[in-house]
Scaffold this active site. Structure first.
Site, PDB file in Angstrom:
ATOM      1  N   TRP A  70       0.573  -1.695   0.133  1.00  0.00           N
ATOM      2  CA  TRP A  70      -0.374  -0.509  -0.004  1.00  0.00           C
ATOM      3  C   TRP A  70       0.829   1.242   0.036  1.00  0.00           C
ATOM      4  CZ3 TRP A  70      -1.078  -4.125   3.522  1.00  0.00           C
ATOM      5  CH2 TRP A  70      -3.004  -4.322   3.464  1.00  0.00           C
ATOM      6  N   HIS A 146       3.741 -12.180   4.425  1.00  0.00           N
ATOM      7  CA  HIS A 146       2.766 -11.471   5.145  1.00  0.00           C
ATOM      8  C   HIS A 146       1.322 -11.759   5.286  1.00  0.00           C
ATOM      9  CE1 HIS A 146       1.917  -8.449   9.126  1.00  0.00           C
ATOM     10  NE2 HIS A 146       1.061  -8.722   8.302  1.00  0.00           N
ATOM     11  N   GLU A 184       1.266 -14.399  10.615  1.00  0.00           N
ATOM     12  CA  GLU A 184       0.144 -15.241  11.757  1.00  0.00           C
ATOM     13  C   GLU A 184      -0.386 -15.602  11.161  1.00  0.00           C
ATOM     14  OE1 GLU A 184      -1.948 -11.542  13.186  1.00  0.00           O
ATOM     15  OE2 GLU A 184      -0.020 -10.701  14.096  1.00  0.00           O
ATOM     16  N   TYR A 245       0.014  -7.360  20.859  1.00  0.00           N
ATOM     17  CA  TYR A 245      -0.401  -5.222  20.730  1.00  0.00           C
ATOM     18  C   TYR A 245      -0.873  -5.185  22.187  1.00  0.00           C
ATOM     19  CZ  TYR A 245       0.133  -5.294  16.283  1.00  0.00           C
ATOM     20  OH  TYR A 245       0.975  -5.305  14.743  1.00  0.00           O
ATOM     21  N   GLU A 271       6.754  -8.008  15.385  1.00  0.00           N
ATOM     22  CA  GLU A 271       5.777  -7.190  15.319  1.00  0.00           C
ATOM     23  C   GLU A 271       5.438  -6.669  16.637  1.00  0.00           C
ATOM     24  OE1 GLU A 271       1.621  -7.350  13.501  1.00  0.00           O
ATOM     25  OE2 GLU A 271       3.006  -7.749  11.476  1.00  0.00           O
ATOM     26  N   SER A 278      -6.055  -4.298  16.431  1.00  0.00           N
ATOM     27  CA  SER A 278      -6.590  -4.218  15.514  1.00  0.00           C
ATOM     28  C   SER A 278      -5.703  -3.068  14.621  1.00  0.00           C
ATOM     29  CB  SER A 278      -8.172  -3.194  15.834  1.00  0.00           C
ATOM     30  OG  SER A 278      -8.242  -2.201  16.462  1.00  0.00           O
TER      31      SER A 278
HETATM   32  C1  IDC Z   1      -3.169  -4.293  10.216  1.00  0.00           C
HETATM   33  C2  IDC Z   1      -2.812  -3.225   9.515  1.00  0.00           C
HETATM   34  C3  IDC Z   1      -4.250  -2.172   8.746  1.00  0.00           C
HETATM   35  C4  IDC Z   1      -4.387  -3.052   8.011  1.00  0.00           C
HETATM   36  C5  IDC Z   1      -5.345  -4.495   8.630  1.00  0.00           C
HETATM   37  C6  IDC Z   1      -5.353  -5.599   7.215  1.00  0.00           C
HETATM   38  O1  IDC Z   1      -2.691  -2.199  11.084  1.00  0.00           O
HETATM   39  O2  IDC Z   1      -3.633  -0.461   8.553  1.00  0.00           O
HETATM   40  O3  IDC Z   1      -6.091  -2.182   7.347  1.00  0.00           O
HETATM   41  O4  IDC Z   1      -3.704  -4.627   9.201  1.00  0.00           O
HETATM   42  O5  IDC Z   1      -4.437  -5.628   6.239  1.00  0.00           O
HETATM   43  C7  IDC Z   1      -1.348  -7.522  13.035  1.00  0.00           C
HETATM   44  C8  IDC Z   1      -0.839  -8.120  11.584  1.00  0.00           C
HETATM   45  C9  IDC Z   1      -0.705  -6.522  10.596  1.00  0.00           C
HETATM   46  C10 IDC Z   1      -1.886  -5.664  11.459  1.00  0.00           C
HETATM   47  C11 IDC Z   1      -1.493  -5.119  12.906  1.00  0.00           C
HETATM   48  C12 IDC Z   1      -2.638  -4.851  13.419  1.00  0.00           C
HETATM   49  O6  IDC Z   1       0.122  -8.512  11.230  1.00  0.00           O
HETATM   50  O7  IDC Z   1      -0.824  -7.259   9.465  1.00  0.00           O
HETATM   51  O8  IDC Z   1      -1.738  -4.881  10.000  1.00  0.00           O
HETATM   52  N1  IDC Z   1      -1.587  -6.464  13.628  1.00  0.00           N
HETATM   53  O9  IDC Z   1      -4.307  -5.269  13.498  1.00  0.00           O
HETATM   54  N2  IDC Z   1      -1.177  -9.010  13.780  1.00  0.00           N
HETATM   55  C13 IDC Z   1      -2.087  -7.920  15.262  1.00  0.00           C
HETATM   56  C14 IDC Z   1      -1.620  -6.932  14.827  1.00  0.00           C
END
Ligand code: IDC
Length: 450
Positions: A70, A146, A184, A245, A271, A278
């Site tokens: 993106w 990913h 993941e 997170y 990560e 989210s």
């Molecule tokens: C999130 C991005 C968000 C996007 C979403 C879906 O921050 O902007 O819209 O993916 O594509 C993960 C994932 C990671 C996620 C992130 C936050 O590996 O791709 O990115 N997250 O949700 N795992 C836990 C959290």
């Protein structure tokens, strides 16, 4: 005759050097400085990442891109951006997150207008830009497959095989490349599903690159490292992914990590976010601090999600900023300010390899003449191990003398009377056997009277 032979030799040397330079450039191995220069390729020993060069432990303090698919992700893949991370925020590694599905996904392009093969070509070019930038800066780099909405990595195993075959061939000679084979797994994907996948992909990479570090995702969005620790894979140089997170994943998830570690599983946090799972919602820095303390105490590497200006809590850049590199504090989001603040202060306590040492230049507080001596008083510089004074009678410091020490007050002796002396000072810091200097202070001058 003799002279001729000498000239020939010189010619050989020049051609030799040229050839070597071209070879290095072709192989992209032109690593200038930083963590990679110090440590070379990495391997896994026990639960730790270690340098193949020194045998010592290496900790990666990294940043993950947002999806390089993106425009909130790929514009930050550049040498300038990575250099800002390295020099200003103490980052020594980056992760290139390439989504396999969603818009511009490598396996499922969603509604992207280009053909699937064009999408793949573009994504591989972006990876190459990132790997090249990281290599030139001496930073480690993870190529991340990913998996997210596709849930089970076996869904696109064929594509993953071809992709990692190509990548590992291309980057076989790069000491700084690590492979993350499934971000993941989720949606009920079991550890056994993941190991089935891993047992296909790992040998493909190993065929080209005997010992690169390979990182394997774990069940439930890479949270169940405890499950993986009960039946780890039997290959060398493997690490297992843990993601958190902090506004969602708290003590019970740290327990999973502790179990895995107690079972001897080498874990890498490719990560983490200070947001909810989210990527949006509230921030929880108290919990994030607990996590980082725990990871630091165990020398675990971690990568912050994400280098993006997307308007969501986890983004490290302010949503309004158009800057693609050179971010100052005012260009960072609240998450970015917190994360980079932590990276900096943790870096000051225990610098990660390759971290650029930043020292402000000192100020000379006072110079006082005392007969044929001059007393120099320096304003203390935070983080400095000592100071080096240069002084002499030439404005340009030709033949200037040097004095080095840890104090902030020095007496210069054996000076010539009637002469004007010019004095400047710089601070230094020693790290990993190297000495780093600040720039010089403003010059002070003083006349020796008697
Ligand atoms: C999130 C991005 C968000 C996007 C979403 C879906 O921050 O902007 O819209 O993916 O594509 C993960 C994932 C990671 C996620 C992130 C936050 O590996 O791709 O990115 N997250 O949700 N795992 C836990 C959290």
């Amino acid at each position: 005759m003799k002279e001729n032979r000498y000239r020939m030799k010189q010619g050989h040397i020049i051609w030799g050097l040229l050839f070597l330079t071209i070879l290095l450039l072709l192989h992209g191995k032109l690593v200038m400085a930083g963590a990679v220069e110090e440590n070379g390729a990495l391997s896994v020993s026990g639960t730790r990442l270690v340098s193949q060069k020194t045998g010592k432990e290496v900790v990666l303090r990294g940043v993950s891109t947002h999806g390089i698919n993106w425009d909130v992700g790929y514009p930050y893949i550049s040498k300038a951006a990575f250099q800002t991370l390295r020099d200003d925020y103490g980052v020594n590694a980056v992760r290139l997150a390439m989504y396999t599905t969603e818009y511009y996904g490598y396996c499922d392009k969603g509604s992207a207008p280009e053909s699937q093969s064009m999408v793949q070509k573009t994504l591989k070019e972006r990876i190459h830009t990132g790997v090249t930038a990281a290599s030139e800066l001496g930073m480690y780099v993870i190529i991340d497959w990913h998996v997210l909405n596709d849930q089970n990595p076996n869904k696109y195993k064929k594509q993953a095989k071809a992709f990692f075959e190509e990548m590992s061939k291309k980057y076989a000679d790069y000491d700084n490349v690590l492979y993350e084979i499934c971000n993941e797994p989720n949606g009920g994907t079991t550890w056994s599903d993941i190991t089935t996948y891993a047992k296909t992909i790992i040998p493909v990479i190993r065929a080209n690159d005997k010992d690169a570090v390979i990182i394997v995702g774990t069940p439930n969005w890479s949270q169940d490292v405890d499950v993986a620790s009960k039946s780890p894979l039997s290959y060398d140089n493997i690490m297992y992914t843990l993601h958190f997170y902090s506004a969602t994943h708290k003590e019970s998830y740290r327990e999973k990590f502790k179990t895995a570690l107690a079972n001897g599983l080498p874990v890498m946090v490719t990560e983490f976010g200070v947001s909810e799972a989210s990527g949006a919602g509230s921030m929880n820095t108290g919990e994030a601090k607990k996590w980082l303390d725990l990871l630091d105490a165990n020398q675990i590497s971690y990568f912050a999600w994400s280098l993006s200006n997307k308007a969501e809590t986890a983004s490290l850049l302010k949503s309004g900023t158009g800057k693609k590199s050179g971010w100052r504090s005012s260009d960072l989001s609240p998450a970015g300010k917190w994360v980079f603040g932590q990276y900096r202060s943790r870096g000051e306590q225990s610098p990660v390899p390759g971290q650029t040492v930043k020292l402000s230049k000192p100020t000379i507080k006072a110079v006082n003449g005392k007969g044929r001596k001059i007393k120099v008083t320096i304003q203390k510089v935070k983080g400095a191990d000592g100071y080096q004074i240069r002084y002499g009678t030439s404005k340009k410091f030709a033949k200037a003398k040097k004095k080095t020490g840890k104090k902030t007050v020095y007496t210069l002796t054996k000076l010539k009377k009637g002469k004007t002396y010019y004095i400047k000072v710089r601070a230094y810091k020693k790290q990993n056997g190297k000495t780093y200097y600040s720039s010089y202070s403003k010059v002070k001058k003083i006349k020796v009277k008697k």
